[in-house]
Design an enzyme around this catalytic site. Structure first.
Site, mmCIF file in Angstrom:
data_model
loop_
_atom_site.group_PDB
_atom_site.id
_atom_site.type_symbol
_atom_site.label_atom_id
_atom_site.label_comp_id
_atom_site.label_asym_id
_atom_site.label_seq_id
_atom_site.Cartn_x
_atom_site.Cartn_y
_atom_site.Cartn_z
ATOM 1 N NE ARG A 32 -3.972 -1.719 2.283
ATOM 2 C CZ ARG A 32 -5.340 -2.023 3.062
ATOM 3 N NH1 ARG A 32 -5.359 -0.657 3.874
ATOM 4 N NH2 ARG A 32 -5.890 -2.896 3.169
ATOM 5 C CG ASP A 143 -13.581 7.105 6.479
ATOM 6 O OD1 ASP A 143 -14.471 6.069 6.717
ATOM 7 O OD2 ASP A 143 -12.495 7.258 6.270
#
Length: 279
Positions: A32, A143
């Protein structure tokens, strides 16, 4: 990547998001963070850790945290919570005075599917009951990750995303097709707004909510962080409201403030009210 680097990077993620990355997940850092290393011209994760130790690295640390945060969602995920909500929202509507909005919070909302699913459900309830149609429903999605919030605000989803959990009739009624993608209709989107928020931060400015969805995020936290977040969510819940957790999550053993609603898995109320409903 040295063990010391792993400790530094995962420590930053835990401090900023609460998420725990175990040693056997080191591959996740490699995969990632590879684009971030390339963009920054860093040869390795060890070099990234050294950069993060330097002054004025806050933005880079936040970006790394977001890249290592899991963002997985689907429409009407797991089904059962929305079946319960279908009966619970009309009960809240009857309990509230006219003109008072029903406030719903989708915490850790990712790309917005939970929030939009709730809004679709509210439309269905309003079409079945003219009285409920007069009730304003406000849905806040939050979020930690700015990129997924941008997607949530856009309300534009791929064919794969809308195929997960949406009956074809609902898709055609609540979305419009734009080439190969599907956009949520304005009347569904109008109930929803999306803001950046860290669940480990101060949540008092949010006010109180009739319904809180915080699903499939506690599984990434250690026990003390779970207890801390659940306590903060309980603070934001109306006395007769409901908190919905993910199918693999529980508030049991995390303190006495939240109690399961009778006959429901993953749905909690504030202790005294949940006990009243159980009686």
């Amino acid at each position: 990547m040295t063990p010391a680097t792993f400790t530094v990077l995962t420590g930053i993620v835990k401090q900023r998001s609460g998420g725990v990355i175990n040693p056997d997940q080191g591959y996740m850092l490699e995969t990632r963070l590879a684009p971030l290393l390339k963009r920054e011209g860093l040869p390795s994760l060890d070099a990234l850790a050294a950069r993060l130790a330097a002054p004025r690295s806050d933005t880079l640390a936040q970006e790394m945290t977001e890249l290592l945060t899991t963002n997985e969602s689907s429409f009407f995920r797991d089904g059962r919570p929305f079946e319960h909500l279908r009966g619970f929202l009309p009960a809240l509507h009857r309990a509230r005075p006219p003109g008072m909005p029903l406030r719903i919070w989708s915490a850790a909302c990712s790309t917005g599917q939970d929030a939009y699913s709730i809004s679709i459900l509210a439309s269905e309830l309003g079409e079945a009951d003219p009285g409920f149609a007069t009730r304003r429903v406000e849905i806040l999605g939050t979020d930690i990750c700015g990129a997924v919030l941008e997607r949530a605000r856009a309300g534009l989803f791929t064919q794969f995303e809308v195929q997960r959990g949406l009956p074809i009739r609902t898709l055609l009624k609540r979305f419009t097709q734009e080439e190969t993608r599907w956009r949520i209709r304005p009347e569904i989107a109008a109930r929803c707004r999306f803001e950046r928020l860290n669940l480990l931060g101060d949540l008092r400015a949010l006010g109180r909510f009739d319904v809180i969805f915080c699903r499939n995020v506690l599984i990434y936290f250690d026990v003390p962080t779970k207890a801390r977040v659940l306590d903060a969510l309980a603070d934001r819940l109306q006395p007769d409201g409901a908190l919905y957790l993910g199918a693999a999550e529980t508030a049991l053993g995390m303190g006495a403030r939240l109690a399961p609603l009778p006959g429901e898995r993953g749905v909690y109320g504030l202790g005294m009210e949940a006990e009243r409903l159980r009686a």
